[in-house]
Design an enzyme around this catalytic site. Structure first.
Site, PDB file in Angstrom:
ATOM      1  N   GLY B  41       0.843  -1.192   0.000  1.00 27.63           N
ATOM      2  CA  GLY B  41       0.000   0.000   0.000  1.00 27.63           C
ATOM      3  C   GLY B  41       0.879   1.242   0.000  1.00 27.63           C
ATOM      4  O   GLY B  41       2.072   1.169  -0.316  1.00 27.63           O
ATOM      5  N   LEU B  42       0.316   2.367   0.369  1.00 26.14           N
ATOM      6  CA  LEU B  42       1.102   3.602   0.324  1.00 26.14           C
ATOM      7  C   LEU B  42       2.375   3.473   1.135  1.00 26.14           C
ATOM      8  O   LEU B  42       3.454   3.850   0.690  1.00 26.14           O
ATOM      9  CB  LEU B  42       0.264   4.775   0.826  1.00 26.14           C
ATOM     10  CG  LEU B  42      -0.846   5.222  -0.125  1.00 26.14           C
ATOM     11  CD1 LEU B  42      -1.647   6.348   0.502  1.00 26.14           C
ATOM     12  CD2 LEU B  42      -0.262   5.679  -1.446  1.00 26.14           C
ATOM     13  N   ARG B 329     -15.921  13.484  12.369  1.00 28.36           N
ATOM     14  CA  ARG B 329     -16.475  12.167  12.067  1.00 28.36           C
ATOM     15  C   ARG B 329     -17.080  11.474  13.288  1.00 28.36           C
ATOM     16  O   ARG B 329     -18.160  10.907  13.212  1.00 28.36           O
ATOM     17  CB  ARG B 329     -15.374  11.260  11.506  1.00 28.36           C
ATOM     18  CG  ARG B 329     -14.922  11.672  10.154  1.00 28.36           C
ATOM     19  CD  ARG B 329     -13.806  10.784   9.656  1.00 28.36           C
ATOM     20  NE  ARG B 329     -13.501  11.163   8.287  1.00 28.36           N
ATOM     21  CZ  ARG B 329     -12.541  10.611   7.550  1.00 28.36           C
ATOM     22  NH1 ARG B 329     -11.799   9.659   8.071  1.00 28.36           N
ATOM     23  NH2 ARG B 329     -12.334  10.996   6.329  1.00 28.36           N
TER      24      ARG B 329
END
Lengths: 253, 637
Positions: B41-42, B329
């Site tokens: 992934g990143l 959030r």
């Protein structure tokens, strides 16, 4: 979102390994909610098979939101199924009718050797990128991001091309099993941006050569690739690739 | 008490000084060191590419068929960086400050400051790689405000920022594979960590195509294996995301920090059936124009368009007048759950949804403007739900999205096990108890491009090469244990499918250890998890044989590890009897029902050590001190 229940018949390609014979097996999938995604329908069938101690249908999938490019099968003859610009994981059962028979086959191409059932080996696409689908810049070498302004139209063309998810549907749909759309999308992205200019000539030559070496056919402009591409990548990219290739060959590098 | 090895000196100079103080590996010696990177992934791809460019010999592993498919690819919104291109008052200090505050004062200040410092280099690097970020008509990069931030510091590439950043890191990785300095191992799953004399020196992986076990040894192991949100079964994670690599490392001695910190994303498409396999997130930018509401009357049977204004409860706007629909959030998610628990939810079935209504935005700006901003998201919603959000309000509900907890690491991103480094979502360090929007991409790339290339050198220069060979008895022992576990699984000939157990575990965790928890619920879950685990081993049916491409076996192995990790999550949640960040502990709230953090008792990182008894891990604490950002209770009223 009131889903209803439908009964369908699946004809699924089963093949235990690359050198084993394969055939279409029939499975009944009853009481399938039309709100299910296609892969959720396969999950339900597979859970049933596991409970009966039968091997589930092998298929590749991961993000299930249409961006990783891992899923993909040929559904009733169409890569990723009947809904346009939609990966298989985003296709929903409401696109089918009660009593339908659905034929599910793997992406078939010389460049995509089969692994098992619907799973195929698409590492050839990685090797095409390895041949030149990058800009050679080491970590830490980059100048400030604003050092080179990029006209918005160029940035947009690059972004359109860069949307490719590398699923390989273009290859599966092409009568020549050509990987031209995939390869061209990366070439277009990088040759449209000023950062990609220094390697422009060598990149296109090496990537096209690698594509041929992997056993993919050439483009005869059937446009089947564009028709099945879940990200709406256009055949114009192939024109760009061909133009870049010609220029590179003429310049003799 | 754990030592995070935070460098001395003023906050803004720590990283610069530390880079000078660390030991270096001579360029000619780098090629003598072998580095294993698990995950592409990143964090993993950027680390593997950067270390290879420096000259280290790298082996990089992923479970997918290509490194380009790692789940970083699904991030939609954007990546933060303190470039201050819009001239609106942003700075490294402000990004640092916002991230510490957003993490609800449960992250390590020094790490977060470094993150903010290197954020600017990330954007430069990505642009140079050809990442097509959004630009304005002058050709310069465009920025937007994201997740309630008061400055515009988010860089984006349409709704596909994660995809474009990952493809950038992937291209850098492919460049290094082409020169032959990175050996790429796709369709490999790490099933154990090899630790000899306390030093991590290798991994055992299963080749998912042939089923063969392979042992790989190296001088250091870097895990970038992502988060564990799939413990809840339903999450926005990809189906393959799992805790196995991190959990196996934990069982070999690595401390697992803050496992109960999970992030629940407020704008996801609601659950619609038992068969559902995953939840789909829609960018929270939708909350910039959509208004969140439920009917005032419980179980109001009317269509949303027939409910007059007076009968609608715009609960976020009423309770939080200054932030309204743009509260963070955790607040948005918790309030959605609250109104649904009160019986005001919509959507039929269990009524677990709230409306996100664009009617006012369409009336104000016109359909064209709304379509230009959110067209792709509306299309995605319609594809999944078969409902037109231009005409009927969207329905949304929170879903598990990201896990802030992970393996404990020090300032150098090394775990308590020498030689084991952990990057990205797999570690715990930078987001505290709540991650801000557009910060995950920033952290993954910061760790991989700019932190680990420095700190790995220091470790290797200090520790020297590992002398362990494949013939070492400890290596053999780990291999045998992995093979034994696989054999036990494939010989499980019970009656139930693997997914059934996973679903049951997920529901149990959502009910007991979700966004709101209490002692009774956690204790109930803690009683049930070991029972369920036992039922799993007794009654699961794993089909096929181990020496083949066997997806049933893959899933079974991952669920087996989730069954163990779930217990640690609940123990951690039970221990932390405060509300903070993404999690709300019902016993710890203000009179107004808002989250109440308890700094005197809980300003620490809870790092758990495996003792061999899953129900009795040992708690180690890392005290968190705040020199720069003063502890205050967050308020969005």
């Amino acid at each position: 979102m009131a889903g209803k229940l439908i009964n369908i018949t699946l004809r699924v390609w089963r093949q235990s390994g690359p050198n084993d014979p394969g055939k279409l097996e029939t499975y009944k999938a009853d009481g399938i909610s039309t709100d299910m995604s296609f892969l959720e329908m396969l999950d339900v069938v597979n859970d049933g098979l596991e409970r009966e101690d039968k091997e589930p249908i092998a298929f590749d999938h991961d993000c299930r939101e249409g961006i990783c490019g891992m899923c993909g099968s040929v559904i009733n003859g169409v890569a990723h199924g009947p809904q346009s610009e939609t990966t298989l994981c985003q296709l929903h059962m409401r696109k089918f009718k009660d009593g339908d028979t659905i034929i599910i086959e793997p992406f078939r191409a010389n460049g995509f050797p089969l692994i098992k059932d619907l799973a195929v080996d698409r590492s050839a696409l990685d090797r095409i990128i390895q041949a030149g689908g990058y800009i050679t810049v080491k970590t830490g070498q980059a100048p400030d991001a604003h050092a080179i302004p990029i006209p918005k139209p160029a940035a947009d063309i690059a972004m359109d091309a860069a949307s490719c998810i590398g699923c390989g549907a273009c290859v599966a749909a092409c009568p020549n099993a050509s990987a031209s759309l995939f390869t061209a999308a990366k070439i277009t992205q990088l040759c449209t941006l000023p950062q990609g200019n220094p390697e422009r000539t060598t990149r296109v030559i090496k990537m096209v050569q690698q594509m041929d070496k992997e056993g993919f056919g050439s483009c005869s402009k059937y446009y089947e690739c564009e028709a099945v591409c879940p990200k709406g990548i256009k055949v114009e990219n192939i024109t760009t690739m061909n133009r870049e290739y010609m220029k590179a060959m003429v310049s003799g590098k | 008490m754990l030592d995070a090895k935070i460098p001395a000196g003023p906050m803004a100079e720590k990283w610069t000084n530390h880079k000078f103080d660390m030991k270096l590996v001579n360029p000619a010696n780098k090629r003598k060191f072998n580095v294993i990177v698990v995950g592409t992934g990143l964090a993993g791809a950027s680390a593997a590419a950067s270390l290879s460019e420096m000259g280290y010999k790298v082996k990089n592993f992923c479970i997918q068929d290509s490194p380009r498919r790692a789940h970083s690819i699904a991030a939609q919104g954007g990546i933060n960086a303190a470039k201050n291109y819009p001239n609106d008052g942003d700075s490294v200090h402000r990004l640092f400050y916002d991230t510490v505050k957003g993490g609800d004062y449960r992250s390590r200040e020094a790490n977060v400051h470094r993150l903010a410092e290197v954020s600017v280099n990330i954007i430069d690097q990505c642009v140079a790689q050809g990442v097509p970020f959004a630009r304005d008509y002058g050709g310069y990069l465009d920025n937007r405000s994201f997740g309630g931030a008061q400055v515009s510091r988010t860089f984006y590439a349409r709704g596909q920022t994660g995809q474009q950043l990952l493809l950038g890191a992937y291209s850098a990785l492919m460049k290094e594979v082409a020169v032959g300095n990175v050996d790429l191992y796709t369709r490999r799953e790490m099933l154990d960590l090899i630790v000899v004399d306390g030093r991590a020196c290798g991994i055992v992986v299963r080749n998912l195509v042939t089923g063969k076990l392979e042992t790989h040894l190296a001088d250091t192991v870097i895990l970038a294996t992502g988060g564990y949100g799939n413990v809840f079964y339903l999450s926005t994670n990809a189906k393959g995301c799992n805790v196995t690599a991190a959990w196996r490392a934990h069982k070999r001695g690595a401390f697992f920090a803050n496992p109960c910190y999970t992030q629940i994303h407020p704008t996801c498409i609601p659950v619609h059936g038992d068969y559902q396999s995953k939840l789909t997130l829609m960018s929270e930018s939708l909350r910039n124009d959509g208004r969140v509401w439920v009917p005032r009357k419980d179980g109001d049977p009317r269509k949303p368009s027939d409910i007059p204004e007076a009968d609608r409860f715009y609960y976020l706007e009423e309770k939080y007048p200054s932030f309204g629909n743009l509260v963070p959030r955790d607040v948005a998610s918790r309030n959605a759950k609250l109104v649904c628990d009160e019986g005001k939810g919509v959507g039929g079935g269990e009524n677990l949804a709230v409306y996100l209504d664009f009617a006012d935005a369409i009336k104000r700006d016109g359909r064209d403007v709304v379509e230009a901003k959110y067209g792709n998201l509306f299309e995605m919603y319609e594809r999944i739900v078969d409902d037109n959000p231009y005409e009927t309000p969207m329905m949304i509900y929170p879903a598990v999205h990201y896990t802030m907890g992970g393996l404990w690491v020090d300032y150098n991103l090394m775990s308590n096990l020498p030689g084991l480094h952990v990057l990205g979502e797999a570690n715990f360090s930078d987001h505290g108890a709540n991650r801000l929007g557009a910060s995950a991409l920033m952290q993954g790339l910061a760790d991989g491009y700019f932190v680990i290339p420095n700190t790995v050198g220091h470790y290797l220069a200090t520790a020297g090469p590992s002398e362990i060979t494949a013939a070492h008895p400890e290596v053999k022992k780990v291999e045998e244990e992995v093979a034994g576990r696989i054999n036990t699984l494939v010989n499980s000939k019970g009656k139930r499918a693997v997914n059934e157990f996973h679903r049951e575990l997920g529901l149990l965790m959502w009910d007991g250890c979700g966004m709101a928890r209490n002692e009774a619920g956690l204790k109930k879950a803690l009683q049930r998890i070991p029972e369920l685990r036992q039922e799993f081993w007794e009654d699961v049916n794993v089909t096929g044989s181990p020496g083949t491409f066997n997806q049933c076996l893959e899933r079974a192995g991952r669920v087996a590890d989730f069954m163990e990790q779930a217990e640690l999550m609940c123990l951690d949640a039970l221990n932390r009897s405060e509300s903070c960040g993404g999690h709300f502990r019902e016993e710890s709230q203000t009179e107004e029902g808002e989250a109440l953090r308890k700094d005197a008792e809980f300003a620490y990182v809870a790092a758990w050590e495996n003792t061999g008894d899953l129900s009795n891990p040992t708690l180690h604490k890392e005290e968190l001190t705040f020199e720069e950002v003063h502890l205050t209770q967050r308020s969005y009223k």
